[in-house]
Structures are given as C-alpha cells and as structure tokens.
Design a protein around this motif. Structure first.
Motif, short mmCIF file in Angstrom:
data_model
loop_
_atom_site.label_atom_id
_atom_site.label_comp_id
_atom_site.label_asym_id
_atom_site.label_seq_id
_atom_site.Cartn_x
_atom_site.Cartn_y
_atom_site.Cartn_z
N GLY A 1 -4.43 -17.91 -44.95
CA GLY A 1 -3.36 -17.36 -45.76
C GLY A 1 -3.05 -18.24 -46.96
O GLY A 1 -3.71 -19.25 -47.21
N PRO A 2 -2.01 -17.88 -47.73
CA PRO A 2 -1.67 -18.65 -48.94
C PRO A 2 -1.32 -20.10 -48.67
O PRO A 2 -1.39 -20.94 -49.57
N ALA A 3 -0.95 -20.42 -47.42
CA ALA A 3 -0.62 -21.81 -47.08
C ALA A 3 -1.78 -22.53 -46.41
O ALA A 3 -1.66 -23.70 -46.03
N GLY A 4 -2.93 -21.86 -46.23
CA GLY A 4 -4.09 -22.48 -45.58
C GLY A 4 -5.31 -22.45 -46.47
O GLY A 4 -5.21 -22.27 -47.68
N ASN A 5 -6.49 -22.65 -45.87
CA ASN A 5 -7.75 -22.49 -46.61
C ASN A 5 -8.88 -22.20 -45.62
O ASN A 5 -8.64 -22.01 -44.44
N PHE A 6 -10.11 -22.19 -46.12
CA PHE A 6 -11.25 -21.73 -45.32
C PHE A 6 -12.05 -22.89 -44.71
O PHE A 6 -13.15 -22.67 -44.21
N ALA A 7 -11.51 -24.10 -44.75
CA ALA A 7 -12.28 -25.29 -44.34
C ALA A 7 -12.66 -25.25 -42.87
O ALA A 7 -13.74 -25.73 -42.49
N THR A 8 -11.81 -24.69 -42.01
CA THR A 8 -12.06 -24.76 -40.57
C THR A 8 -12.99 -23.65 -40.08
O THR A 8 -13.35 -23.64 -38.90
N LEU A 9 -13.38 -22.74 -40.93
CA LEU A 9 -14.27 -21.66 -40.50
C LEU A 9 -15.67 -22.21 -40.23
O LEU A 9 -16.10 -23.17 -40.87
N PRO A 10 -16.42 -21.63 -39.30
CA PRO A 10 -17.79 -22.10 -39.03
C PRO A 10 -18.70 -21.83 -40.24
O PRO A 10 -18.43 -20.94 -41.06
N ASP A 11 -19.78 -22.62 -40.34
CA ASP A 11 -20.68 -22.49 -41.48
C ASP A 11 -21.26 -21.09 -41.62
O ASP A 11 -21.42 -20.58 -42.73
N ALA A 12 -21.57 -20.45 -40.49
CA ALA A 12 -22.13 -19.10 -40.54
C ALA A 12 -21.13 -18.13 -41.18
O ALA A 12 -21.52 -17.23 -41.95
N ALA A 13 -19.84 -18.31 -40.90
CA ALA A 13 -18.81 -17.45 -41.49
C ALA A 13 -18.71 -17.69 -42.99
O ALA A 13 -18.53 -16.75 -43.78
N LYS A 14 -18.84 -18.96 -43.40
CA LYS A 14 -18.77 -19.26 -44.84
C LYS A 14 -19.94 -18.65 -45.60
O LYS A 14 -19.79 -18.16 -46.72
N LEU A 15 -21.13 -18.67 -44.98
CA LEU A 15 -22.29 -18.05 -45.63
C LEU A 15 -22.13 -16.54 -45.70
O LEU A 15 -22.49 -15.91 -46.70
N ALA A 16 -21.60 -15.94 -44.63
CA ALA A 16 -21.37 -14.49 -44.64
C ALA A 16 -20.34 -14.12 -45.70
O ALA A 16 -20.51 -13.13 -46.43
N LEU A 17 -19.29 -14.93 -45.82
CA LEU A 17 -18.28 -14.67 -46.84
C LEU A 17 -18.84 -14.88 -48.24
O LEU A 17 -18.46 -14.16 -49.19
N SER A 18 -19.73 -15.84 -48.39
CA SER A 18 -20.38 -16.06 -49.69
C SER A 18 -21.17 -14.82 -50.11
O SER A 18 -21.14 -14.40 -51.27
N ALA A 19 -21.89 -14.24 -49.14
CA ALA A 19 -22.63 -13.00 -49.43
C ALA A 19 -21.66 -11.88 -49.81
O ALA A 19 -21.94 -11.09 -50.73
N GLY A 20 -20.53 -11.80 -49.11
CA GLY A 20 -19.54 -10.78 -49.43
C GLY A 20 -18.96 -10.96 -50.82
O GLY A 20 -18.74 -9.98 -51.55
N MET A 21 -18.69 -12.21 -51.20
CA MET A 21 -18.16 -12.48 -52.54
C MET A 21 -19.15 -12.06 -53.62
O MET A 21 -18.78 -11.47 -54.63
N LEU A 22 -20.43 -12.38 -53.40
CA LEU A 22 -21.46 -12.02 -54.38
C LEU A 22 -21.57 -10.51 -54.52
O LEU A 22 -21.60 -9.98 -55.65
#
Length: 491
Positions: free
Chosen positions: A450-471
């Motif tokens: 949320g606006p008071a947090g960030n994505f640092a604690t997400l697993p690497d696989a989730a970050k890569l999936a989100l990167s694909a979604g952003m692109l």
C-alpha cells in the motif's frame, strides 16, 4: 521476413544513449559531500561503459540507412528496445549503494521506465543522490518515450483503437521513420518546457533544488518516484502547503495529449485544449471523483476545512487515476469504501498521447458510445445510429480494437493475480499488485504494498511477474503478446 538490421541499429543507439545519460547521476555522486555516497560513482561508470560499448557495438555492426520498417518489425523493435533499456538501466542500481540484487534492480528499472512507480528500495531518505536521480531520470525518459510511441508507433500498429490518433501525427501505416525526427523533437521540447516549469515552481515553494528536479522529472512523467520514503507527504509535513497543489497541476498536464499542446503552439489551435472531447471527458471525471473523495475525507476527518479536504481529494484522485502514484497520506485508513474506490480508479488512466497509463479515457468514451448505440438499436430496431468520437464516426474496426483491448486488459490482470496468489501473496496484495502493475500506478493496497509500504518483501518470482505485467501494461499488451504467436515468427 523480419529485418533485424534496423532493429539492432535503433536498439543499439538507444542503449548507447542510455549509457551517456548514466554520466549525469555518476557526476551527482562525485559531487556528493558524503564520502560513502561519492564511492557510488563507480556503479554508474561501469553501467555507462557496458551500455556504450555493447549498444555502440550493435549499432556500428548494423549501421546503414533505414528505408522502411514493416509492422512486424515495429512490434519487435518496440518490445525488444524496452527490454534492452531496462536490462542495462538495472546495472548501476544492482552495483550501487542501494544494495539490490539484480532481480530487485530489474524490477526498479522496469518500474522506472514504464513510469509505474512501484519500488523495492527501503531508506530513500539516506540513499545516494546518484541512485535517486537515476530513478527519476528513468521515469522521465520513459514518459517522453511513451508520448513519442503514442503518436509514431501505436497508431500504425492499430493497438487498442490508437489508430484514432493517426492524423494527430502523420500517416504511419507502413513507415515508422518518416517525419519521426522533427515530430519527436517538437514533442520533447514541450516535455522539457513543462519539466523545467515544474522544477521552478517546486523550488519556489520550498523544495531543495535536488528534491525539486527529482520530483519535476517524476511528476510530468506521471511516474511517482520520490526522494523520500514518505513520498510527497514528507514535504507537506514541513508546512509547505502549496506543494501538493503544484504537483497536482503538473500531474494533470502530464495526463493531457501532448499532440494537442503541439498543435496549440505550432498552429495556434489553443481552442482544442477546451473543445477536445477526450480532455472534456477527463476533466469531468476528475471533478466527479474529487467531489466523491471529498465526501469520504470529510466523513473520516470531521475537523477538516473544505479547502483541506479538497486538497487531499484532488491530489490523491489525480495521483491514482493518472497512474502517478505519489502519496500524501495513507488512504488505506479511510475505510473499505475508499480502498475499493481507489482500486477502481487506478485502471482509468489519462488521455491518449500523454505520459499517463491505464486504459485511457478515449477507450471509455468509445465503450460508452458503443453501449449507447446498442441500447438505441434495441429500442428502435429499424433506426440508423452512428457512434461518434470528437464529431467523427467510429468504424467497426475501432470498436473491435477497443473492446479487444478491454478483454485482454482484464484477462492479463486476472491471470497475473492468480500467479501472484500462487506464489504465496495474500488476496489483497496479489490483486492490488497485479492491478497496479498492469495499470502502471505504483502503490497497491494493504499493509505490504500500500501507500505506506513497498514491494521489497515480495519473492523474486513475484517481482519478475510484476515486471512483465508493467511492460505489457505500458506497451498496451498487444505489442508484447503478438510476439508470442508462432505465426509472427513464420511471417
């Protein structure tokens, strides 16, 4: 057959240019009074050398005149270039003082270039100036890049109804290069002007020059990266009351069609800023949504004045709706209705041909026009009804393109949500993370993203999936998805 030579040429030139841009944050680190921050210059030096050598080498090996580029070449060029730029942009973030692994650096770079604004960085207040400036520069470069794409590439690819705006630029039905240089320079000059004006306004109202330039870069690009963990709220608590209104104005400017700004300046067509149906529809939506949030805010904080409620409402509505992602407060505490409200408006976006993301206002207009015609035909089966946009009749291919976009948009959103849930994220985090990725917004919902947090604690696989979604969200989905078709490679 695909013509790879011009693809490697353009991609190489842009990667090499990216390496040159890395010299700017490298200089910022060298000029830092903090010796620990000064040591961070080497990360940008390595990134610059790698980008210039590899990009320059690819360009030199592919050098020659580009006569024409086919539509298939355009699809591949667009996606490959963005992936290459993100890959090299992540190098200094991975090697520098932010202490990110490469997956985190890739996520941060993707979030930057797609102007999403989601971050994995903790401790922005004490981060090296070069890294902060690089994150802001990535969003600024991504913003001007998407403006040029919106007028030069996407109308030709007929993505999601973007062919409506072919006449805003030039006929690009088979060519991606003709007239692009002059048009791109003109758009970039307007973009630079608004960025400089935003910087001067933020500086005048109390931001330091460094904070002002960073926020100017990420405001006009509707990106949302900040130099503080508390985002813009860190500056508002210092009593600099007008700053949120200044940022709101420039977020709105960044969400308007830059082609109309160009027409106003070069042709004197200033009336189009007020008569264009897309701008009118966008203004009405911002007004209605702001009034709605004002009611929420006054109900939560009964001691607030109407002006303070208006500031809170218009800033957060504009930030989320346009995909900027700045935050001035944690709206998660405003109650379940506010959470659902902000989740819904994050998909809207701004106008076509702007730095904003999301579904875009014109597609909502086309969808409403289609529904209106359908309803009238049901009521009057023998009647003849023609849907219009900006006083022009809408053809069937526009309807098909826009409705296909809506289907793919929410199909990708649903699929990404399921993938994230399968990777162990709770329901709220999975759904809001997927939504903020495909809409290129930035913050999600809940205590984690949320606006008071960030994505640092997400697993690497989730970050890569989100990167694909952003692109995919930034490139309007079909630009990427068409590359997955076997027929594309068979020709």
């Amino acid at each position: 057959m695909l013509n790879f030579r011009p693809i490697f040429l353009v991609m190489g030139v842009l990667v090499a240019a990216l390496g040159v841009f890395m010299l700017i944050p490298m200089t910022a680190d060298l000029l830092s009074p903090d010796p620990l921050h000064r040591a961070d210059w080497s990360a940008f030096a390595i990134g610059a050398v790698a980008s210039i050598m590899i990009g320059g080498g690819a360009a030199a090996a592919s050098w020659g005149n580009i006569e024409t580029m086919s539509l298939r070449d355009g699809f591949l060029l667009t996606t490959a270039t963005w992936v290459a730029l993100v890959t090299f942009s992540a190098i200094p973030l991975a090697l520098g003082g932010l202490e990110l692994n490469y997956v985190d650096a890739f996520f941060e770079a993707m979030s930057g270039l797609t102007t999403t604004g989601s971050t994995v960085v903790i401790g922005l207040d004490d981060a090296p100036p070069g890294a902060l400036l690089w994150r802001s520069m990535l969003q600024w470069l991504g913003g001007v890049g998407i403006i040029i794409m919106a007028f030069a590439v996407m109308p030709a690819l007929k993505i999601g109804g973007m062919q409506l705006f072919k006449n805003e630029a030039w006929d690009t039905s088979e060519k991606f290069i003709a007239n692009a240089t002059n048009y791109s320079i003109s758009l970039t000059m307007i973009y630079i002007f608004f960025t400089a004006l935003c910087f001067l306004m933020l500086w005048a109202f109390g931001m330091s020059p460094f904070d002002a330039i960073n926020h100017a870069l990420t405001t006009i690009s509707t990106g949302g990266f900040s130099t503080k963990d508390a985002s813009l709220g860190a500056f508002l608590t210092q009593g600099r009351a007008p700053l949120d209104l200044v940022v709101t104005v420039f977020m709105l400017i960044g969400s308007l069609p830059f082609g109309i700004f160009l027409a106003a300046i070069l042709r004197g067509a200033w009336k189009r800023l007020f008569t264009d149906s897309q701008i009118q529809f966008f203004a009405v939506m911002v007004t209605v949504l702001t009034l709605t949030v004002m009611l929420i805010v006054t109900n939560v904080y009964d001691h607030l004045s109407l002006f303070t409620a208006f500031r809170l409402a218009i800033f957060n509505v504009t930030s989320i709706m346009t995909g900027t992602g700045f935050s001035s407060t944690d709206y998660d505490v405003w109650g379940p209705f506010a959470i659902a409200f902000f989740f819904c408006i994050m998909f809207i976006g701004g106008c076509a041909g702007s730095t904003s993301c999301g579904m875009k206002v014109f597609r909502l207009q086309v969808a409403f026009a289609a529904l209106s015609v359908y309803a009238r035909r049901l009521a009057h089966p023998n009647g003849v009804f023609v849907a219009r946009y900006n006083h022009r009749p809408l053809t069937d291919d526009i309807f098909v393109s826009v409705l296909s976009f809506f289907f793919v948009y929410f199909a990708i959103f649903a699929t990404l949500s399921l993938v994230l849930a399968g990777l162990g994220l709770d329901t709220l985090t999975a759904i809001s993370s997927a939504g903020t990725a495909v809409a290129n917004v930035g913050p999600g919902l809940g205590s984690i993203v949320g606006p008071a947090g960030n994505f640092a604690t997400l697993p690497d696989a989730a970050k890569l999936a989100l990167s694909a979604g952003m692109l995919m969200g930034r490139l309007e989905f079909f630009t990427v998805l068409v590359l997955l078709s076997p027929s594309f490679w068979r020709g």
